[in-house]
Write a protein that holds these residues in place. Structure first.
Motif, short mmCIF file in Angstrom:
data_model
loop_
_atom_site.label_atom_id
_atom_site.label_comp_id
_atom_site.label_asym_id
_atom_site.label_seq_id
_atom_site.Cartn_x
_atom_site.Cartn_y
_atom_site.Cartn_z
N SER A 36 -3.03 2.74 -3.75
CA SER A 36 -3.92 3.78 -2.98
C SER A 36 -4.42 2.65 -2.17
O SER A 36 -5.28 1.53 -2.52
CB SER A 36 -4.42 4.83 -3.53
N SER A 37 -5.38 3.03 -0.81
CA SER A 37 -6.29 2.31 -0.77
C SER A 37 -7.43 1.98 -1.25
O SER A 37 -8.20 1.34 -1.48
CB SER A 37 -6.57 3.13 1.02
N GLU A 38 -7.73 3.19 -1.72
CA GLU A 38 -8.90 3.13 -2.92
C GLU A 38 -8.76 1.92 -3.94
O GLU A 38 -9.69 2.07 -4.08
CB GLU A 38 -9.11 4.48 -3.57
N PHE B 174 -8.70 -1.95 7.87
CA PHE B 174 -8.95 -1.30 7.79
C PHE B 174 -9.29 0.21 8.05
O PHE B 174 -9.11 1.57 7.54
CB PHE B 174 -10.45 -1.58 8.07
N THR C 231 -5.55 1.52 7.38
CA THR C 231 -4.79 1.78 5.74
C THR C 231 -6.37 2.43 4.70
O THR C 231 -6.46 2.94 4.11
CB THR C 231 -4.80 0.37 5.23
N GLY C 232 -7.62 1.91 5.33
CA GLY C 232 -8.88 2.29 4.37
C GLY C 232 -8.92 1.16 3.42
O GLY C 232 -9.97 0.59 2.54
N CYS C 233 -8.45 -0.13 3.66
CA CYS C 233 -8.70 -1.42 2.71
C CYS C 233 -8.54 -2.52 3.78
O CYS C 233 -8.07 -2.57 4.63
CB CYS C 233 -7.69 -1.57 2.31
N ALA D 235 -9.42 -1.34 -2.32
CA ALA D 235 -10.42 -1.39 -1.52
C ALA D 235 -11.30 -2.75 -2.51
O ALA D 235 -12.48 -3.28 -1.92
CB ALA D 235 -11.73 -0.09 -1.47
N ILE E 291 1.30 -1.09 0.16
CA ILE E 291 -0.32 -0.39 -0.44
C ILE E 291 0.94 1.47 -0.07
O ILE E 291 2.13 1.41 0.11
CB ILE E 291 -1.20 0.51 1.64
N VAL F 139 -4.31 -5.55 3.42
CA VAL F 139 -3.02 -5.19 2.41
C VAL F 139 -2.27 -6.08 1.92
O VAL F 139 -2.59 -6.26 0.27
CB VAL F 139 -1.67 -3.89 3.07
#
Length: 137
Positions: free
Chosen positions: A73-75, A92, A95-97, A78, A49, A100
């Motif tokens: 990216s986390s986007e 999550f 990192t937003g996901c 995801a 990431i 990783v």
């Protein structure tokens, strides 16, 4: 004319805690590849990431192995949440996901092969790091 089958594009996704040394990542990599009878020479690249872009252990490992290290990216990661074998709420939150190593491996294998990827080694955890291996034909 015989059809030549190209070897699948194999990539390793890595996640790690801050300050995780390259030696720890290498031990995890060697252990996972050996357990699944995959040769290090078959690995095309490493992925993680973008939050880990400056993580010296990851950068050092890629240099030692002479492999490209790509970041997502986390986007970008995801969207792989439905393919993960392990979803971590802690990952999550941070990192937003949800994972990783698995997400990064899938994302890079698909990017390099321009084809759908699947996990060949699901998330392996070791000390301060996680690893997954994905392949795409």
């Amino acid at each position: 004319m015989t059809e030549t089958r190209t070897a699948p594009t194999l990539v390793v996704g890595l996640g790690c805690q801050r300050g995780c040394p390259a030696s720890t990542l290498r031990a995890l990599l060697d252990q996972a590849l050996q357990a699944h009878q995959v040769g290090l020479h078959e690995i095309k690249a490493l992925a993680s990431i973008d939050l880990k872009r400056d993580e010296s252990g990851l950068v050092e490992l890629a240099a030692q192995l002479e492999l490209p290290l790509l970041f997502f990216s986390s986007e970008q990661l995801a969207c792989y949440h439905t393919k993960l074998t392990h979803r971590s709420d802690i990952a999550f939150e941070r990192t937003g996901c949800y994972g990783v190593a698995e997400s990064a491996a899938l994302a890079l294998a698909e990017q390099l092969a321009q084809a759908p990827a699947k996990l060949l080694i699901s998330r392996q955890k070791y000390a301060q790091a996680t690893l997954a291996l994905a392949g795409a034909a």
